[in-house]
Scaffold this active site. Structure first.
Site, PDB file in Angstrom:
ATOM      1  N   ASP A   1      -3.255  -0.192   7.300  1.00  0.00           N
ATOM      2  CA  ASP A   1      -4.225   0.420   6.610  1.00  0.00           C
ATOM      3  C   ASP A   1      -3.270   1.924   6.947  1.00  0.00           C
ATOM      4  OD1 ASP A   1      -5.994  -2.313   6.711  1.00  0.00           O
ATOM      5  OD2 ASP A   1      -8.140  -0.586   6.062  1.00  0.00           O
TER       6      ASP A   1
ATOM      7  N   ARG B   1     -15.074   8.604  17.758  1.00  0.00           N
ATOM      8  CA  ARG B   1     -14.693   9.482  16.642  1.00  0.00           C
ATOM      9  C   ARG B   1     -14.913  10.975  16.183  1.00  0.00           C
ATOM     10  NH1 ARG B   1     -12.425   5.082  16.430  1.00  0.00           N
ATOM     11  NH2 ARG B   1     -12.890   3.684  14.547  1.00  0.00           N
TER      12      ARG B   1
ATOM     13  N   ASP C   1     -17.237   4.686   9.484  1.00  0.00           N
ATOM     14  CA  ASP C   1     -16.800   5.726  10.319  1.00  0.00           C
ATOM     15  C   ASP C   1     -15.902   7.548   9.327  1.00  0.00           C
ATOM     16  OD1 ASP C   1     -16.517   4.895  12.418  1.00  0.00           O
ATOM     17  OD2 ASP C   1     -14.970   3.096  12.189  1.00  0.00           O
TER      18      ASP C   1
ATOM     19  N   SER D   1     -11.415  -7.894  11.583  1.00  0.00           N
ATOM     20  CA  SER D   1     -10.765  -6.982  12.165  1.00  0.00           C
ATOM     21  C   SER D   1     -11.544  -6.414  13.904  1.00  0.00           C
ATOM     22  CB  SER D   1     -10.935  -5.205  11.252  1.00  0.00           C
ATOM     23  OG  SER D   1     -12.222  -5.271  11.099  1.00  0.00           O
TER      24      SER D   1
END
Length: 399
Positions: A13, A93, A122, A174
């Protein structure tokens, strides 16, 4: 020309996003890779980013900040989302975002960008944290802008532009890793009835193959923070690494849940949190003998609200800060040790002690004692029963 700081892992990505930002936004891209304990990919990220066209590639070791400023505060709050999830991804995060904003200021960037999808949590976590730290910065979220629809489109985009991206059909899911956990989602895991592949897990052995003898571990806690394992004082990062090693050897910390994302979608996630699971039980054990009953119950009432705030991305919100202050004050009393037994995926508390324990054996004993008159319990019960007993039919009310 736009100058963008991209949260970069080096995976499919973010490699495609780097090229896309240069192509579509005519941007100078500075990649930012935060080392929060994810392992091998950090060492490769800088070189891969420069090869893919970044004007600069920043790699920052934020492991200590992650553990000390996010993981430990959340554990002082007993944060557990929907009864199972210890918030490994959620807690990373805001720490990553702080590093991105610092990098943006350092290089005079106009915008930041990330690889979070428009369906996930996210994007919310990154962007709420960004607006809290740098309200006027621009955010570019490619998954909400481009016409690439899925993994196959990204692979083709990368192939046409000569971007080397490892794609393995042997791992149809993932992953996201840090010092607290590894998360797995997508692919085969999108079927909530499908069992996770046996070879998927990276931090923990299959509990069925774990040692046949239990192993005891003692965690020392000071003011709500773990400080030592088996009598050896360790810095925060080393301490969590040691608990991960011990827990992983015994298959501790596997969780398979369907959780409620903030955007309104149910999502199946599988997590490995070996050290965090040990730590959670250790803290609860020490709290059981050091926290006043009403204080403990109040904290437990508020902890799910705190966990939801963190999960939804409100780390920098005033309500999270207010609760953190309260929980940190409560944790001032939480000093002691917990002894636990690790065995084939389980953590069992087998002992706890504290220098200022509220547990009084003279009161708790079932043997003869001189501090508790058992006859007093009758009046205590009758008073508490007043509202439960129907009014008497005899006599008449006066007033």
């Amino acid at each position: 020309m736009t100058r963008v700081v991209l949260a970069y892992s080096g995976g499919l990505d973010t490699s495609v996003i780097l090229a896309w930002l240069r192509e579509v936004h005519d941007a100078e891209v500075i990649t930012f890779t935060a080392d929060v304990g994810q392992g091998e990919e950090v060492a490769e990220a800088r070189e891969k980013a420069l090869q893919t066209g970044a004007v600069e590639a920043v790699v920052s070791d934020l492991r200590r900040e992650f553990v000390s400023e996010a993981v430990f505060p959340a554990f002082r709050a007993a944060a557990l989302y929907e009864g199972y999830y210890l918030l490994g991804t959620s807690l990373a995060r805001p720490i990553i975002t702080e590093g991105m904003i610092e990098t943006a200021r350092r290089f005079g960037a106009d915008a930041i960008s990330h690889g979070a999808t428009g369906k996930g949590n996210d994007q919310v976590r990154f962007e709420l944290s960004t607006y809290a730290l740098q309200p006027d910065i621009r955010i570019i979220a490619p998954w909400r802008e481009w016409d690439l629809k899925g993994r196959a489109d990204l692979v083709e985009y990368a192939r046409r532009r000569g971007i080397p991206v490892p794609v393995s059909p042997d791992k149809p899911y993932s992953t996201d890793a840090n010092l607290l956990h590894i998360s797995y989602e997508g692919g085969i895991l999108e079927d909530p009835w499908a069992s996770p592949p046996d070879d998927m897990f990276a931090l923990t052995v299959d509990p069925r193959l774990a040692p046949d003898e239990p192993e005891e571990v003692v965690v020392a806690v000071e003011k709500g923070n773990p400080v030592a394992v088996n009598g050896r004082r360790l810095e925060p990062v080393a301490l969590l690494e040691e608990l991960n090693r011990l827990g992983g050897r015994h298959g501790v910390g596997r969780v398979d849940i369907v959780e409620n994302r903030f955007v309104g979608i149910k999502s199946r996630g599988v997590y490995e949190t070996p050290g965090g699971t040990i730590l959670y039980h250790a803290l609860r054990a020490v709290e059981s003998i050091t926290l006043d009953r009403q204080v403990a119950h109040l904290r437990d009432e508020l902890a799910p609200r705190y966990a939801e705030m963190v999960y939804n991305g409100f780390w920098f919100a005033p309500e999270r800060n207010a609760l953190q202050t309260l929980f940190d004050e409560m944790a001032e009393a939480v000093t002691g040790e917990a002894r636990m037994s690790l065995y084939k995926g389980s953590v069992t508390v087998s002992g706890r002690r504290a220098p200022y324990s509220l547990y009084d054996p003279d009161r708790a004993t079932f043997e003869e004692d001189k501090v508790f008159d058992q006859a007093d319990a009758g009046g205590f019960i009758r008073i508490n029963a007043l509202r439960l007993r129907p009014p008497s039919d005899s006599g008449s009310a006066e007033g």
